[in-house]
Design a protein around this motif. Structure first.
Motif, short mmCIF file in Angstrom:
data_model
loop_
_atom_site.label_atom_id
_atom_site.label_comp_id
_atom_site.label_asym_id
_atom_site.label_seq_id
_atom_site.Cartn_x
_atom_site.Cartn_y
_atom_site.Cartn_z
N GLY A 148 0.90 -1.24 0.07
CA GLY A 148 0.06 -0.16 0.10
C GLY A 148 0.81 1.05 0.24
O GLY A 148 1.86 1.11 0.17
N LYS A 193 -4.13 7.82 -0.63
CA LYS A 193 -4.04 6.44 -0.12
C LYS A 193 -4.16 5.50 -1.42
O LYS A 193 -5.33 5.80 -2.13
N LEU A 252 -5.21 -1.37 -1.45
CA LEU A 252 -4.24 -2.10 -0.92
C LEU A 252 -4.23 -3.50 -1.73
O LEU A 252 -5.19 -3.93 -2.36
N VAL A 304 1.96 3.54 9.29
CA VAL A 304 0.71 2.98 8.99
C VAL A 304 0.73 1.47 9.44
O VAL A 304 -0.29 0.76 10.05
N TRP A 305 1.78 0.74 8.99
CA TRP A 305 1.90 -0.52 9.08
C TRP A 305 1.95 -0.88 10.47
O TRP A 305 1.24 -1.94 11.19
N MET A 328 -1.49 -0.62 11.95
CA MET A 328 -2.18 -1.86 11.84
C MET A 328 -1.95 -2.93 12.56
O MET A 328 -2.91 -3.61 13.01
N GLN A 365 -7.78 -5.63 5.41
CA GLN A 365 -8.57 -4.61 4.46
C GLN A 365 -9.27 -3.58 5.21
O GLN A 365 -9.33 -2.48 4.80
N TRP A 403 -7.14 -0.98 6.54
CA TRP A 403 -6.59 -0.22 5.38
C TRP A 403 -7.72 0.77 5.11
O TRP A 403 -7.40 2.04 4.90
N ASP A 404 -8.77 0.13 5.11
CA ASP A 404 -10.05 1.18 4.66
C ASP A 404 -10.09 2.38 5.71
O ASP A 404 -10.84 3.44 5.30
N VAL A 406 -7.66 3.83 7.49
CA VAL A 406 -6.43 4.78 7.11
C VAL A 406 -7.05 5.87 6.34
O VAL A 406 -7.49 6.13 5.45
#
Length: 153
Positions: free
Chosen positions: A4, A11, A14, A92-93, A96, A118, A121-122, A124
């Motif tokens: 990503g 953004k 992913l 970010v990782w 998550m 997912q 990620w949505d 973020v």
């Protein structure tokens, strides 16, 4: 392997990179076919050459992926793998991964895990990570000053 990207108010989708048949794991050809060609090249066609593409030192970013990226005119740097001091996506990782640890259950299949990744990620919002992008120049100066060692800031 997942991929990503974030940028200023941006953004990417992913991508869950799948290994190619007859391969033991994810290779640079899979990265080229599943990430660079469908996602990154069209993005940089829109953005233009003044943008910089940051990748870590993972082997998939080399090999079959390197030359097409250069031929496409995408500028980048050779970053150390998982360089927490430098690469904003690492924030970010990390977020998550921490959120996955808080789940009230443990995903028991690859599909369940993908679904949860997912979902995160949505959530973020790239605006939440602007400060890391804004401070990148200062971070680079700090790392240079300490000759590549960990920084205080």
């Amino acid at each position: 392997m997942i991929w990503g990207a974030i940028g200023w108010d941006y953004k990417s989708e992913l991508v869950f990179i799948e290994k190619l048949p007859e391969r033991k794991g994810i290779c640079s050809k899979a990265y080229l076919q599943q990430v660079l060609q469908p996602v990154v090249f069209p993005l940089f066609d829109q953005l233009g050459p003044e943008y910089i593409f940051i990748e870590d030192g993972a082997k998939v970013h080399l090999g079959h992926a390197r030359l097409p990226r250069l031929e496409h005119g995408i500028r980048g740097f050779n970053w150390p793998p998982s360089s927490l001091d430098l690469n904003p996506i690492e924030k970010v990782w990390r977020w998550m991964k921490e959120e996955l640890k808080k789940l009230p259950f443990v995903p028991t299949t690859i599909d369940e895990l993908k679904q949860e990744i997912q979902r995160l990620w949505d959530q973020v919002d790239p605006r939440d990570f602007r400060r890391y992008i804004e401070r990148l120049t200062c971070k680079l100066e700090d790392v240079i000053e300490v000759k590549g060692l960990s920084t205080v800031h």
